[in-house]
Design a protein around this motif. Structure first.
Motif, PDB file in Angstrom:
ATOM      1  N   PRO A  29       0.836  -1.214   0.000  1.00 57.92           N
ATOM      2  CA  PRO A  29       0.000   0.000   0.000  1.00 57.92           C
ATOM      3  C   PRO A  29       0.869   1.261   0.000  1.00 57.92           C
ATOM      4  CG  PRO A  29      -0.780  -1.573   1.629  1.00 57.92           C
ATOM      5  CD  PRO A  29       0.539  -2.080   1.133  1.00 57.92           C
ATOM      6  N   GLU A  30       0.389   2.291  -0.680  1.00 60.69           N
ATOM      7  CA  GLU A  30       1.143   3.549  -0.806  1.00 60.69           C
ATOM      8  C   GLU A  30       1.541   4.128   0.552  1.00 60.69           C
ATOM      9  OE1 GLU A  30       2.206   5.176  -3.635  1.00 60.69           O
ATOM     10  OE2 GLU A  30       1.349   3.648  -4.949  1.00 60.69           O
ATOM     11  N   THR A  31       0.668   4.017   1.540  1.00 58.77           N
ATOM     12  CA  THR A  31       0.999   4.546   2.875  1.00 58.77           C
ATOM     13  C   THR A  31       2.219   3.833   3.452  1.00 58.77           C
ATOM     14  OG1 THR A  31      -0.572   3.028   3.912  1.00 58.77           O
ATOM     15  CG2 THR A  31      -1.365   5.250   3.435  1.00 58.77           C
ATOM     16  N   ILE A  32       2.329   2.541   3.187  1.00 57.95           N
ATOM     17  CA  ILE A  32       3.460   1.758   3.700  1.00 57.95           C
ATOM     18  C   ILE A  32       4.720   2.047   2.890  1.00 57.95           C
ATOM     19  CG2 ILE A  32       4.301  -0.582   4.185  1.00 57.95           C
ATOM     20  CD1 ILE A  32       1.972   0.496   6.016  1.00 57.95           C
ATOM     21  N   VAL A  33       4.577   2.271   1.587  1.00 62.54           N
ATOM     22  CA  VAL A  33       5.720   2.640   0.743  1.00 62.54           C
ATOM     23  C   VAL A  33       6.388   3.876   1.330  1.00 62.54           C
ATOM     24  CG1 VAL A  33       6.390   3.546  -1.524  1.00 62.54           C
ATOM     25  CG2 VAL A  33       4.797   1.621  -1.374  1.00 62.54           C
ATOM     26  N   LEU A  51      14.090  -4.499  -4.226  1.00 62.98           N
ATOM     27  CA  LEU A  51      14.267  -5.870  -4.693  1.00 62.98           C
ATOM     28  C   LEU A  51      12.904  -6.524  -4.874  1.00 62.98           C
ATOM     29  CD1 LEU A  51      17.274  -7.028  -2.499  1.00 62.98           C
ATOM     30  CD2 LEU A  51      17.217  -5.536  -4.501  1.00 62.98           C
ATOM     31  N   GLY A  52      12.604  -6.915  -6.101  1.00 59.06           N
ATOM     32  CA  GLY A  52      11.275  -7.427  -6.425  1.00 59.06           C
ATOM     33  C   GLY A  52      10.321  -6.260  -6.504  1.00 59.06           C
ATOM     34  N   SER A  53      10.563  -5.353  -7.444  1.00 63.37           N
ATOM     35  CA  SER A  53       9.885  -4.051  -7.455  1.00 63.37           C
ATOM     36  C   SER A  53       8.449  -4.058  -7.962  1.00 63.37           C
ATOM     37  CB  SER A  53      10.710  -3.042  -8.255  1.00 63.37           C
ATOM     38  OG  SER A  53      10.917  -3.484  -9.575  1.00 63.37           O
ATOM     39  N   GLY A  54       7.955  -5.178  -8.435  1.00 64.02           N
ATOM     40  CA  GLY A  54       6.548  -5.261  -8.830  1.00 64.02           C
ATOM     41  C   GLY A  54       6.158  -4.193  -9.832  1.00 64.02           C
ATOM     42  N   ASP A  55       5.149  -3.387  -9.486  1.00 59.48           N
ATOM     43  CA  ASP A  55       4.665  -2.357 -10.405  1.00 59.48           C
ATOM     44  C   ASP A  55       5.456  -1.053 -10.300  1.00 59.48           C
ATOM     45  OD1 ASP A  55       3.770  -1.223  -8.031  1.00 59.48           O
ATOM     46  OD2 ASP A  55       1.642  -1.326  -8.545  1.00 59.48           O
ATOM     47  N   GLY A  56       6.529  -1.045  -9.525  1.00 60.28           N
ATOM     48  CA  GLY A  56       7.432   0.104  -9.447  1.00 60.28           C
ATOM     49  C   GLY A  56       7.033   1.196  -8.483  1.00 60.28           C
ATOM     50  N   ARG A  57       6.036   0.948  -7.656  1.00 57.08           N
ATOM     51  CA  ARG A  57       5.525   2.017  -6.796  1.00 57.08           C
ATOM     52  C   ARG A  57       6.566   2.558  -5.810  1.00 57.08           C
ATOM     53  NH1 ARG A  57       0.312  -0.118  -4.263  1.00 57.08           N
ATOM     54  NH2 ARG A  57       0.054  -0.814  -6.390  1.00 57.08           N
ATOM     55  N   ILE A  58       7.441   1.704  -5.290  1.00 59.39           N
ATOM     56  CA  ILE A  58       8.469   2.184  -4.353  1.00 59.39           C
ATOM     57  C   ILE A  58       9.513   3.004  -5.111  1.00 59.39           C
ATOM     58  CG2 ILE A  58      10.341   1.472  -2.801  1.00 59.39           C
ATOM     59  CD1 ILE A  58       8.548  -0.853  -1.896  1.00 59.39           C
ATOM     60  N   GLY A 163      -4.768   1.894   6.347  1.00 55.82           N
ATOM     61  CA  GLY A 163      -5.853   2.587   5.673  1.00 55.82           C
ATOM     62  C   GLY A 163      -6.759   1.619   4.928  1.00 55.82           C
ATOM     63  N   GLU A 164      -6.289   0.372   4.804  1.00 58.60           N
ATOM     64  CA  GLU A 164      -7.074  -0.680   4.149  1.00 58.60           C
ATOM     65  C   GLU A 164      -7.405  -1.804   5.132  1.00 58.60           C
ATOM     66  OE1 GLU A 164      -4.903  -1.939   0.660  1.00 58.60           O
ATOM     67  OE2 GLU A 164      -4.608   0.122   0.009  1.00 58.60           O
ATOM     68  N   GLY A 165      -7.146  -1.534   6.421  1.00 57.84           N
ATOM     69  CA  GLY A 165      -7.472  -2.507   7.456  1.00 57.84           C
ATOM     70  C   GLY A 165      -6.423  -3.563   7.725  1.00 57.84           C
ATOM     71  N   ARG A 166      -5.235  -3.402   7.141  1.00 59.43           N
ATOM     72  CA  ARG A 166      -4.177  -4.397   7.353  1.00 59.43           C
ATOM     73  C   ARG A 166      -3.051  -3.815   8.202  1.00 59.43           C
ATOM     74  NH1 ARG A 166      -2.389  -5.850   1.615  1.00 59.43           N
ATOM     75  NH2 ARG A 166      -2.991  -3.708   1.303  1.00 59.43           N
ATOM     76  N   SER A 167      -2.424  -4.674   8.982  1.00 62.99           N
ATOM     77  CA  SER A 167      -1.284  -4.249   9.788  1.00 62.99           C
ATOM     78  C   SER A 167       0.009  -4.658   9.078  1.00 62.99           C
ATOM     79  CB  SER A 167      -1.351  -4.877  11.179  1.00 62.99           C
ATOM     80  OG  SER A 167      -1.238  -6.281  11.084  1.00 62.99           O
ATOM     81  N   HIS A 168       1.078  -3.939   9.410  1.00 66.37           N
ATOM     82  CA  HIS A 168       2.384  -4.179   8.792  1.00 66.37           C
ATOM     83  C   HIS A 168       3.465  -3.965   9.836  1.00 66.37           C
ATOM     84  CE1 HIS A 168       0.679  -3.903   4.669  1.00 66.37           C
ATOM     85  NE2 HIS A 168      -0.165  -3.091   5.273  1.00 66.37           N
ATOM     86  N   THR A 169       4.593  -4.632   9.639  1.00 62.65           N
ATOM     87  CA  THR A 169       5.765  -4.398  10.462  1.00 62.65           C
ATOM     88  C   THR A 169       6.930  -4.091   9.533  1.00 62.65           C
ATOM     89  OG1 THR A 169       4.955  -5.948  12.128  1.00 62.65           O
ATOM     90  CG2 THR A 169       7.289  -5.351  12.243  1.00 62.65           C
ATOM     91  N   LEU A 170       7.655  -3.022   9.842  1.00 63.99           N
ATOM     92  CA  LEU A 170       8.813  -2.618   9.060  1.00 63.99           C
ATOM     93  C   LEU A 170      10.061  -2.744   9.923  1.00 63.99           C
ATOM     94  CD1 LEU A 170       7.310   0.605   7.432  1.00 63.99           C
ATOM     95  CD2 LEU A 170       7.283  -1.736   6.541  1.00 63.99           C
ATOM     96  N   PHE A 171      11.131  -3.266   9.333  1.00 62.94           N
ATOM     97  CA  PHE A 171      12.385  -3.485  10.036  1.00 62.94           C
ATOM     98  C   PHE A 171      13.479  -2.659   9.355  1.00 62.94           C
ATOM     99  CE2 PHE A 171       9.756  -7.255  10.275  1.00 62.94           C
ATOM    100  CZ  PHE A 171       9.804  -7.610  11.614  1.00 62.94           C
ATOM    101  N   LEU A 172      14.208  -1.877  10.132  1.00 63.77           N
ATOM    102  CA  LEU A 172      15.335  -1.101   9.608  1.00 63.77           C
ATOM    103  C   LEU A 172      16.632  -1.740  10.081  1.00 63.77           C
ATOM    104  CD1 LEU A 172      16.672   1.392   8.269  1.00 63.77           C
ATOM    105  CD2 LEU A 172      16.411   2.556  10.485  1.00 63.77           C
TER     106      LEU A 172
END
Length: 175
Positions: A29-33, A51-58, A163-172
């Motif tokens: 999702p764009e918010t997560i990008v 890596l694995g850029s899909g539709d290029g949104r990132i 914003g779409e009802g899903r949770s995410h975890t990001l690791f730095l």
């Protein structure tokens, strides 16, 4: 286990043995990008790889909003074409690039930031050893939902609702 993890794992399980890649196409999702690029501290002029850029949104957001030199690596020809078409339409050809190829056969030594949304087996067995060899000191890696087991994250960010009802975890991670 989070719903997004289950969805990604189910999509992966549906692939035939001959079609299995490092991960299925499951758009971020764009918010997560934006949160991934912010967490990675991406600055104007820095070199980033998705890596694995899909539709290029990132890649597109990194070039457009963060003014970075952004490159995506995607194996699927149709997704590469879709990405390149959007990059051309937006006039981002100088700063947004897509490589149609195997992400395990690229050189990431110039990377300041790498973004990853791949399945755990792919990360641990294939991607992590490659990045261990290639990344320069100080390079950052942001992983979406699946962590690098042999690295210690510098920061972990939990997003309860994208914003779409899903949770995410990001690791730095920092090299």
């Amino acid at each position: 286990m989070r719903r997004v993890c289950l969805l990604a794992l189910l999509a992966y399980a549906q692939l035939t043995a001959q079609d299995q890649k490092l991960a299925p196409y499951y758009p971020t999702p764009e918010t997560i990008v934006e949160k991934m690029l912010q967490l990675g501290g991406l600055k104007a002029g820095e070199k980033m790889f998705d890596l694995g850029s899909g539709d290029g949104r990132i890649v597109i957001m990194a070039a457009q909003k963060f003014h970075a030199d952004a490159t995506g690596v995607e194996l699927a020809a149709d997704l590469c074409k879709q990405s390149l078409d959007k990059i051309r339409k937006l006039g981002l050809e100088k700063t947004a690039h897509i490589v149609n190829g195997d992400l395990l056969k690229q050189n990431y030594s110039s990377a300041d930031l790498v973004t990853v949304y791949l399945l755990p087996d792919s990360i641990d067995a294939k991607v992590q050893p490659l990045l261990d060899k290639q990344l320069k000191k100080g390079a950052r890696v942001v992983a979406h939902d699946f962590e690098f087991k042999n690295w210690t994250p510098e920061k972990v960010e939990n997003v309860a609702d994208d914003g779409e009802g899903r949770s995410h975890t990001l690791f730095l991670y920092r090299k």
